[in-house]
Design a protein around this motif. Structure first.
Motif, PDB file in Angstrom:
ATOM      1  N   PRO A   1      44.042 -42.162-102.923  1.00  0.00           N
ATOM      2  CA  PRO A   1      44.781 -42.653-104.093  1.00  0.00           C
ATOM      3  C   PRO A   1      45.918 -43.594-103.722  1.00  0.00           C
ATOM      4  O   PRO A   1      46.530 -44.198-104.594  1.00  0.00           O
ATOM      5  N   ARG A   2      46.205 -43.751-102.422  1.00  0.00           N
ATOM      6  CA  ARG A   2      47.322 -44.609-102.006  1.00  0.00           C
ATOM      7  C   ARG A   2      46.888 -46.034-101.671  1.00  0.00           C
ATOM      8  O   ARG A   2      47.692 -46.822-101.196  1.00  0.00           O
ATOM      9  N   ARG A   3      45.650 -46.359-101.857  1.00  0.00           N
ATOM     10  CA  ARG A   3      45.169 -47.672-101.425  1.00  0.00           C
ATOM     11  C   ARG A   3      44.994 -48.690-102.544  1.00  0.00           C
ATOM     12  O   ARG A   3      44.346 -49.722-102.339  1.00  0.00           O
ATOM     13  N   LEU A   4      45.575 -48.462-103.714  1.00  0.00           N
ATOM     14  CA  LEU A   4      45.416 -49.443-104.798  1.00  0.00           C
ATOM     15  C   LEU A   4      45.961 -50.817-104.418  1.00  0.00           C
ATOM     16  O   LEU A   4      45.315 -51.832-104.708  1.00  0.00           O
ATOM     17  N   PRO A   5      47.144 -50.892-103.730  1.00  0.00           N
ATOM     18  CA  PRO A   5      47.619 -52.235-103.339  1.00  0.00           C
ATOM     19  C   PRO A   5      46.596 -52.984-102.481  1.00  0.00           C
ATOM     20  O   PRO A   5      46.456 -54.204-102.595  1.00  0.00           O
ATOM     21  N   GLN A   6      45.888 -52.248-101.633  1.00  0.00           N
ATOM     22  CA  GLN A   6      44.857 -52.874-100.794  1.00  0.00           C
ATOM     23  C   GLN A   6      43.790 -53.541-101.668  1.00  0.00           C
ATOM     24  O   GLN A   6      43.301 -54.629-101.354  1.00  0.00           O
ATOM     25  N   GLU A   7      43.437 -52.903-102.773  1.00  0.00           N
ATOM     26  CA  GLU A   7      42.414 -53.476-103.661  1.00  0.00           C
ATOM     27  C   GLU A   7      42.878 -54.832-104.208  1.00  0.00           C
ATOM     28  O   GLU A   7      42.087 -55.766-104.323  1.00  0.00           O
ATOM     29  N   PHE A   8      44.178 -54.928-104.540  1.00  0.00           N
ATOM     30  CA  PHE A   8      44.690 -56.196-105.076  1.00  0.00           C
ATOM     31  C   PHE A   8      44.730 -57.277-103.993  1.00  0.00           C
ATOM     32  O   PHE A   8      44.443 -58.446-104.272  1.00  0.00           O
ATOM     33  N   VAL A   9      45.069 -56.897-102.767  1.00  0.00           N
ATOM     34  CA  VAL A   9      45.075 -57.869-101.666  1.00  0.00           C
ATOM     35  C   VAL A   9      43.655 -58.383-101.422  1.00  0.00           C
ATOM     36  O   VAL A   9      43.429 -59.589-101.253  1.00  0.00           O
ATOM     37  N   VAL A  10      42.686 -57.464-101.415  1.00  0.00           N
ATOM     38  CA  VAL A  10      41.285 -57.856-101.212  1.00  0.00           C
ATOM     39  C   VAL A  10      40.828 -58.774-102.349  1.00  0.00           C
ATOM     40  O   VAL A  10      40.163 -59.791-102.108  1.00  0.00           O
ATOM     41  N   ALA A  11      41.200 -58.441-103.586  1.00  0.00           N
ATOM     42  CA  ALA A  11      40.815 -59.275-104.731  1.00  0.00           C
ATOM     43  C   ALA A  11      41.390 -60.681-104.586  1.00  0.00           C
ATOM     44  O   ALA A  11      40.691 -61.674-104.833  1.00  0.00           O
ATOM     45  N   ALA A  12      42.657 -60.769-104.187  1.00  0.00           N
ATOM     46  CA  ALA A  12      43.289 -62.086-104.024  1.00  0.00           C
ATOM     47  C   ALA A  12      42.590 -62.886-102.928  1.00  0.00           C
ATOM     48  O   ALA A  12      42.321 -64.085-103.090  1.00  0.00           O
ATOM     49  N   ALA A  13      42.269 -62.223-101.811  1.00  0.00           N
ATOM     50  CA  ALA A  13      41.608 -62.913-100.705  1.00  0.00           C
ATOM     51  C   ALA A  13      40.209 -63.386-101.110  1.00  0.00           C
ATOM     52  O   ALA A  13      39.832 -64.542-100.859  1.00  0.00           O
ATOM     53  N   LEU A  14      39.445 -62.494-101.725  1.00  0.00           N
ATOM     54  CA  LEU A  14      38.093 -62.880-102.138  1.00  0.00           C
ATOM     55  C   LEU A  14      38.144 -63.988-103.198  1.00  0.00           C
ATOM     56  O   LEU A  14      37.332 -64.924-103.159  1.00  0.00           O
ATOM     57  N   GLY A  15      39.089 -63.883-104.122  1.00  0.00           N
ATOM     58  CA  GLY A  15      39.232 -64.920-105.147  1.00  0.00           C
ATOM     59  C   GLY A  15      39.542 -66.273-104.526  1.00  0.00           C
ATOM     60  O   GLY A  15      39.000 -67.306-104.952  1.00  0.00           O
ATOM     61  N   ALA A  16      40.408 -66.271-103.506  1.00  0.00           N
ATOM     62  CA  ALA A  16      40.755 -67.525-102.833  1.00  0.00           C
ATOM     63  C   ALA A  16      39.542 -68.113-102.118  1.00  0.00           C
ATOM     64  O   ALA A  16      39.306 -69.328-102.153  1.00  0.00           O
ATOM     65  N   ILE A  17      38.754 -67.244-101.480  1.00  0.00           N
ATOM     66  CA  ILE A  17      37.550 -67.730-100.777  1.00  0.00           C
ATOM     67  C   ILE A  17      36.557 -68.321-101.776  1.00  0.00           C
ATOM     68  O   ILE A  17      35.982 -69.387-101.546  1.00  0.00           O
ATOM     69  N   VAL A  18      36.346 -67.629-102.884  1.00  0.00           N
ATOM     70  CA  VAL A  18      35.429 -68.144-103.916  1.00  0.00           C
ATOM     71  C   VAL A  18      35.915 -69.502-104.412  1.00  0.00           C
ATOM     72  O   VAL A  18      35.128 -70.437-104.556  1.00  0.00           O
ATOM     73  N   ALA A  19      37.220 -69.612-104.666  1.00  0.00           N
ATOM     74  CA  ALA A  19      37.767 -70.887-105.156  1.00  0.00           C
ATOM     75  C   ALA A  19      37.520 -72.005-104.148  1.00  0.00           C
ATOM     76  O   ALA A  19      37.130 -73.120-104.525  1.00  0.00           O
TER      77      ALA A  19
END
Ligand SMILES: [Zn+2]
Length: 155
Positions: free
Chosen positions: A128-146
């Motif tokens: 339950p402590r890894r939610l910030p990691q999910e946002f970092v991964v989303a930002a990184a993947l979003g940047a790669i897709v862009a």
């Protein structure tokens, strides 16, 4: 059974595959998207067993996933529809194994065989402590897709 890697991240990983190495190969992008789902589920990720937390997060995440699909479609080069098709196929494949969540919520049962769902539940590595990691991964993947879509717009 919970699967709290954010579906948005599964969708974005599928978009990376479909807009990148598997561009213009939609069937392979879909299949690889499905495989990427299970790979991401094996990576330590966020998860919270509290049903209320899970449901609120799932609704927000589902909407974010749909927004990600719309943004990828909008950012794609209209002159290269095959890249958009493979990106959409990768995103669909990435999200596909999580169809049991809305199906169970709305219809009371998973569309998949029980063994599939049991496997899917067994491979999770949650905290339950890894939610910030999910946002970092989303930002990184979003940047790669862009970047991939920007590159496909130039060619
Ligand atoms: Zn999963």
């Amino acid at each position: 059974m919970l699967c709290p890697v954010l579906v948005t991240n599964h969708v974005l990983a599928g978009a990376v595959l479909g807009a990148g190495p598997l561009a213009q190969r939609p069937a392979r992008a879909f299949a690889t998207g499905v495989v990427s789902h299970f790979v991401l589920d094996r990576v330590p990720h966020w998860g919270d067993e509290r049903r209320s937390v899970f449901l609120v997060t799932a609704v927000c995440d589902g909407l974010a996933g749909l927004a990600a699909i719309a943004l990828v479609a909008r950012a794609s080069n209209r002159q290269r529809p095959a890249v958009l098709l493979s990106a959409l196929a990768g995103m669909a494949g990435g999200a596909f194994p999580d169809l049991d969540k809305p199906s169970t919520l709305f219809f009371g049962r998973s569309p998949f065989p029980a063994r599939f769902d049991a496997f899917h539940g067994r491979i999770q590595r949650e905290s339950p402590r890894r939610l910030p990691q999910e946002f970092v991964v989303a930002a990184a993947l979003g940047a790669i897709v862009a970047l991939l879509l920007r590159g496909s717009r130039r060619s």
